[in-house]
Scaffold this motif. Structure first.
Motif, PDB file in Angstrom:
ATOM      1  N   THR A   1      37.790 -36.824  38.985  1.00 35.92           N
ATOM      2  CA  THR A   1      39.169 -37.146  38.669  1.00 35.92           C
ATOM      3  C   THR A   1      39.803 -36.063  37.808  1.00 35.92           C
ATOM      4  O   THR A   1      39.128 -35.416  37.004  1.00 35.92           O
ATOM      5  N   GLY A   2      41.097 -35.893  38.011  1.00 34.27           N
ATOM      6  CA  GLY A   2      41.832 -34.934  37.193  1.00 34.27           C
ATOM      7  C   GLY A   2      42.843 -35.644  36.319  1.00 34.27           C
ATOM      8  O   GLY A   2      43.863 -35.077  35.949  1.00 34.27           O
TER       9      GLY A   2
ATOM     10  N   LEU B   1      42.674 -31.504  44.848  1.00 35.74           N
ATOM     11  CA  LEU B   1      42.726 -32.284  46.071  1.00 35.74           C
ATOM     12  C   LEU B   1      43.660 -33.458  45.835  1.00 35.74           C
ATOM     13  O   LEU B   1      43.457 -34.248  44.920  1.00 35.74           O
ATOM     14  N   ALA B   2      44.699 -33.543  46.638  1.00 36.42           N
ATOM     15  CA  ALA B   2      45.618 -34.663  46.502  1.00 36.42           C
ATOM     16  C   ALA B   2      45.306 -35.641  47.616  1.00 36.42           C
ATOM     17  O   ALA B   2      45.517 -35.345  48.789  1.00 36.42           O
ATOM     18  N   LEU B   3      44.812 -36.810  47.265  1.00 33.31           N
ATOM     19  CA  LEU B   3      44.462 -37.791  48.279  1.00 33.31           C
ATOM     20  C   LEU B   3      45.713 -38.304  48.951  1.00 33.31           C
ATOM     21  O   LEU B   3      46.684 -38.666  48.292  1.00 33.31           O
TER      22      LEU B   3
ATOM     23  N   ARG C   1      44.930 -37.811  41.851  1.00 38.84           N
ATOM     24  CA  ARG C   1      44.554 -36.414  41.990  1.00 38.84           C
ATOM     25  C   ARG C   1      43.064 -36.249  41.740  1.00 38.84           C
ATOM     26  O   ARG C   1      42.551 -36.675  40.703  1.00 38.84           O
ATOM     27  N   LEU C   2      42.393 -35.651  42.688  1.00 34.17           N
ATOM     28  CA  LEU C   2      40.994 -35.296  42.475  1.00 34.17           C
ATOM     29  C   LEU C   2      40.938 -33.792  42.320  1.00 34.17           C
ATOM     30  O   LEU C   2      41.745 -33.062  42.900  1.00 34.17           O
ATOM     31  N   ARG C   3      39.975 -33.335  41.537  1.00 30.60           N
ATOM     32  CA  ARG C   3      39.781 -31.895  41.521  1.00 30.60           C
ATOM     33  C   ARG C   3      38.295 -31.603  41.360  1.00 30.60           C
ATOM     34  O   ARG C   3      37.593 -32.318  40.658  1.00 30.60           O
ATOM     35  N   ALA C   4      37.865 -30.593  42.055  1.00 29.21           N
ATOM     36  CA  ALA C   4      36.450 -30.258  42.031  1.00 29.21           C
ATOM     37  C   ALA C   4      36.310 -28.815  41.586  1.00 29.21           C
ATOM     38  O   ALA C   4      36.734 -27.903  42.291  1.00 29.21           O
ATOM     39  N   ASP C   5      35.769 -28.619  40.397  1.00 28.16           N
ATOM     40  CA  ASP C   5      35.419 -27.255  39.989  1.00 28.16           C
ATOM     41  C   ASP C   5      33.902 -27.188  39.813  1.00 28.16           C
ATOM     42  O   ASP C   5      33.190 -28.126  40.182  1.00 28.16           O
ATOM     43  N   GLY C   6      33.436 -26.071  39.271  1.00 32.99           N
ATOM     44  CA  GLY C   6      31.995 -25.886  39.158  1.00 32.99           C
ATOM     45  C   GLY C   6      31.325 -26.966  38.326  1.00 32.99           C
ATOM     46  O   GLY C   6      30.238 -27.434  38.654  1.00 32.99           O
TER      47      GLY C   6
END
Lengths: 475, 502
Positions: A124-125, A57-59, A69-74
């Motif tokens: 956060t990534g 996810l790029a804010l 950069r945000l990233r959401a995984d399991g």
């Protein structure tokens, strides 16, 4: 989904600021809205990840290296679910605990900011943003301890020094990575870091800092006084949630950034530290004089199991994550009960607990149920976590862990029943049950029952954890 | 999920839900609590009767909850499990009646009956567990739900004994956890299967299987009270008598023995266990326990402690039956699961009636008790004769088949064990019977209270009479069309059919 991720961080952040700025009924309203909103956003995000898989996810539309950069995984979603679930229930407990109490003034802004910090860390990534989140978590957590004053102030100062040291070590590692490849994005670092000694040093520095913050034996010395002297809702948050943050980051960089550099020797070292933590923490809990101290040392011990995933690998990863979730629930329940004991009896001396179950029947029942998960008896999340760890150990003939896990189980039974057994003692004059208070009885019961319910719901958790393959491999 | 899958869940819920409701009721809601207890117990017997009928007519009841892609929790009504469920539900009903009478003058009834119901729920889950993981779940639940019952009196001695109980059973549980993990690692996730779930030879090296077998037996042996892991059981006698009764006949000790039967027949398979040479060492352990338990029982002056050591000895008959290859010995062991239960619970009911009515706790205080409490003493006598193993009682049937099985397997030495045990049982029970009926009372009873309509509180006496009658019926009607033995023959038939490939 990008909005859900942003809300997960923004709502508690704004609510924290409002809790600081406002007074009176309006303040209470915004706190309640903030907790409810943050929980709802977290639930939405978890559902999205479970359904659609991992997302970058790029804010604001800016991509790395410029944007946030945000990233959401399991893995992120799993810890956010834990944060929101335990956080919402502990908030309910805290609302009752701090009602009409000056201490509560400091609690709410700190706690909501801490909530935002933890969710930021999980999403956060970027290695540097993770540092920022770590500092935010550290400072607010110290505030939660110190707000109680007295012995907690001393413990809080020590905690401050430790957490700053941990962050600095981590930051030094980040600096090395930046010097090497000119980027701090996790994905870029994973691809850019060659087989250079700098990467190994960076990993060692970051791991050392994070292990210190996670209170891994022998770097646990700061935890028991800090967790045992804080107010009960703060202890529940610190033990149940905060140490999971630094542990999460360690798991994240280990698997996603340094998977090429994480050598077996370092993994074995962490596993051995884990075993030592289980034994030492349990032994200290067995001799602790106060309930809250016992529960705090139990955290030192339980963190040890989490570290066993590093040498064991494979199924041990989801096992350790599941164990962490069960521990978060059970430990928050125990601290909530410990707080009720201290308030109701005026002390939490284990030696003077005789017949206390008559005074707080629901509380001790919740403590016992939480103890079931903490010991690792079925049906509970603690049991299934241990099962997965043991299976991984048996698969690879790791005799050390095959012996240490049941040994830790028995020691945990030893300290949990130190509280339960005297409480069941019969007094000549039956104690009067203290009047039922919803805020005091319900949250620990719900938390403990949730820890037990995890004993039946491994399957969906494994599906969630496999989204985006955070531990490598297929999925 | 069809109702075939729901029935095993209902059978568990029929005691679990009332247990939880009892926790939420106030201490003073005596009437409602008693009604709930009895209603639940009767309801459970009804559900189980329905289940027995269904299983006898070939219906399969199975509930399955997947934990991961290959780990399942399974509840299944197979003939062996149904045998144990029937025993537990009938004896739970009788023990509930007894406990209501027994606990009348005491405090903390809510806590007691709540945990009592949980304890039975766990036992039923053990009986219906369809694989080792589910068994482990229920087995640990049983450990925990029994703990508050063991320490129920709440004095220093009870708390100390509670610690001993937990130290033993949780260690056994931790061992079973490791053993089960190793079993799943060696053989993959297995379900219990008649004739054995493991492929022997094939699944793993013989040495590993050999070691694992004895690891599992040792872990289960703690609750089974196999010598030298038996120490906690006589100590646990500080618990209220209804708890002892349930502990010895149905719940904890029996759960261990049942687990051993599952491991021998449905994990390894009797043929596989025989092939690996596992049975001979197991039969030695069982024999040592049988003789040692009886020897220690002989020296106990406290009535309940004597009964406890007698349990140590008698429960190992079940293990002995499993440790001899051949359908006759298996039959003897399997029927003893039920026979030991009804006989031992009778003895505990009687001991409880003596202590609550007349304050009698020691064996040398029993002189002339038969004239004061004739009905209770009749029940005691019948059960004691059963323990010795004389016809026409249930105990005779067990010993008869065990002996026949041993001879047909060419293990004559087992007869010597059975004979020694019979003589020892006679030596520690006959003096009690003689003192009770023919002894001369010289001093007044320590106390004499709670006279009911007849010799004591009828809530205490009636259950003992019913189980004594069952002891006789199980012996007399063993060969009849509807009997424990008939059901056990079905089980034996399954275990000795060559295992079909999975």
């Amino acid at each position: 989904m990008a909005w859900a991720a942003a809300w997960v961080i923004a709502i508690p952040c704004v609510a924290g600021a409002l809790a600081f700025a406002l007074r009176g009924a309006l303040r209470g309203l915004f706190i309640a809205l903030g907790v409810a909103g943050a929980t709802a956003a977290a639930a939405a995000l978890v559902v999205f990840v479970a359904r659609d898989g991992a997302r970058d996810l790029a804010l604001g539309g800016w991509l790395a290296p410029l944007g946030i950069r945000l990233r959401a995984d399991g893995l992120s979603a799993f810890f956010i679910a834990l944060q929101a679930g335990v956080g919402a229930i502990v908030s309910g407990y805290a609302a009752g605990y701090f009602a009409g109490d000056r201490e509560g003034k400091a609690f709410w802004p700190l706690w909501l900011t801490l909530w935002a910090g933890l969710c930021g860390l999980y999403l956060t990534g970027d290695l540097f943003n993770a540092y920022v989140a770590l500092e935010l978590i550290g400072v607010t957590a110290v505030g939660l301890v110190a707000a109680s004053g007295g012995a907690a102030l001393v413990a809080g100062l020590r905690y401050l020094i430790v957490t700053l040291t941990g962050s600095l070590l981590y930051l030094a590692g980040v600096a090395l990575v930046y010097a090497e490849i000119g980027a701090v994005d996790m994905e870029a670092a994973a691809q850019g870091l060659g087989p250079s000694p700098v990467a190994h040093v960076a990993l060692a520095l970051m791991a050392a800092g994070l292990l210190l913050k996670t209170a891994v034996f022998p770097m646990h010395f700061w935890l028991p006084p800090a967790h045992a002297n804080a107010a009960a809702p703060a202890s529940a948050i610190l033990s149940g949630l905060v140490i999971k943050g630094s542990f999460y980051l360690l798991v994240r960089i280990w698997n996603d950034v340094f998977s090429a550099h994480a050598d077996d020797m370092l993994a074995e070292l962490m596993g051995v530290l884990g075993v030592a933590a289980v034994i030492w923490g349990s032994a200290q809990a067995i001799v602790a004089a106060r309930v809250k101290m016992l529960v705090a040392y139990s955290t030192v011990a339980q963190v040890g199991y989490l570290l066993m995933a590093f040498p064991l690998g494979g199924d041990a990863w989801p096992g350790a994550m599941y164990f962490a979730a069960a521990h978060g629930l059970a430990k928050a329940a125990m601290f909530a009960v410990a707080g009720a004991i201290a308030r109701e009896l005026g002390h939490d001396d284990i030696a003077k607990l005789g017949g206390a179950a008559g005074t707080l029947p629901a509380g001790f029942f919740a403590f016992a149920l939480a103890g079931v998960s903490l010991i690792g008896l079925p049906p509970s999340g603690g049991f299934l976590g241990k099962w997965l760890l043991l299976s991984a150990a048996a698969d690879h003939d790791h005799m050390l862990y095959l012996a240490a896990i049941p040994a830790g189980t028995l020691m945990a039974a030893g300290y949990v029943f130190r509280v339960i057994a005297p409480a069941l003692a019969e007094l000549r004059r039956a104690p009067r049950p203290s009047p039922w208070r919803l805020w005091r009885e319900a949250p620990p019961l719900v938390l403990a029952l949730a820890a037990l319910a995890l004993g039946f719901s491994l399957s969906p958790a494994l599906v969630l954890l496999s989204r985006g393959a955070p531990f490598g491999g297929g999925g | 999920m069809t109702w075939h899958a729901l029935l095993p869940l209902f059978v568990i819920a029929s005691s679990l839900v009332p247990g939880i409701v009892i926790f939420t009721l106030g201490e003073d809601r005596q009437r409602l609590r008693t009604a709930l207890n009895l209603g639940a117990a009767v309801g459970k017997v009804g559900l189980v009767a329905f289940m027995v009928y269904g299983v006898a007519h070939g219906v399969s009841y199975e509930a399955r909850l997947p934990l991961t892609s290959d780990l399942d929790l399974v509840l299944r009504a197979d003939p062996l499990g149904v045998l144990f469920v029937s025993l537990s539900s009938v004896l739970w009903l009788l023990t509930t009646v007894f406990a209501i009478g027994y606990l009348e003058p005491y405090r903390n009834k809510r806590r007691f009956f709540g945990h009592f119901s949980l304890c039975v729920s766990a036992t039923v889950a053990i009986a219906l567990a369809g694989n080792p993981l589910t068994f482990l779940f229920a087995y640990e639940l049983l450990t925990l739900s029994t703990y508050p019952l063991v320490v129920h009196r709440g004095d220093a001695a009870a708390i100390r004994v509670g610690r001993v109980y937990l130290a033993y059973t949780l260690t056994g549980g931790a061992g079973l956890l490791v053993g089960t993990v190793l079993l799943y690692t060696l053989a993959g996730p297995i379900d219990y299967a008649p004739g054995g779930a493991l492929q022997i030879p094939g699944d793993a090296g013989d040495t590993a299987l050999w070691l694992l077998f004895f690891w599992l037996i040792a872990s289960l042996g703690v609750k089974t009270a196999l010598v030298p892991l038996h120490r906690w059981l006589p100590d646990a006698m500080v618990a209220p008598t209804p708890v002892s009764a349930l502990l010895h006949a149905v719940a904890v000790v029996k759960a261990g023995a049942f687990g051993i039967v599952r491991v021998v027949y449905e994990v390894y398979g009797i043929a596989g266990a025989n092939e690996l040479g596992l049975l001979a060492p197991l039969s030695v352990v069982a024999s040592v326990t049988i003789v040692y338990g009886s020897l220690r029982a002989l020296r106990q002056r406290d009535l309940k402690r004597r009964l406890a050591y007698s349990t140590v000895s008698q429960v190992s008959y079940i293990v002995l039956g499993a440790a001899i290859f051949g359908p006759l010995a298996t039959l003897g062991g399997v029927v003893h699961i039920v026979h030991q239960g009804i006989m031992k619970i009778t003895l505990f009911f009687c001991a409880g009636a003596f202590s609550e009515t007349l304050g009698i706790h020691r064996v040398d205080e029993m002189d002339g008790i038969g004239r004061r409490m004739p009905l209770t003493m009749v029940a005691f006598t019948v059960a004691a004769i059963g323990m010795i193993g004389l016809p026409p009682t249930a105990g005779f049937i067990s010993k008869w088949y065990l002996g026949l099985g041993a001879v047909s397997d060419g293990q004559g030495w087992v007869l010597a064990v059975l004979l020694a045990s019979t003589l020892l049982n006679a030596a520690y029970f006959l003096p009690l019977i003689r003192a009770g009926w023919f002894g001369q009372r010289r001093s007044p009873w320590p106390r004499d209270e709670r006279r009911g309509r007849f010799e004591g509180d009828s809530w205490l006496i009636a259950p003992a009479l019913v189980t004594a009658l069952l002891t006789l019926l199980a012996g007399v009607l063993a060969a009849g069309p509807v009997s424990v033995q008939q059901w056990a023959e079905v089980i034996v038939g399954q275990e000795y059919v060559p295992a079909s490939p999975r």
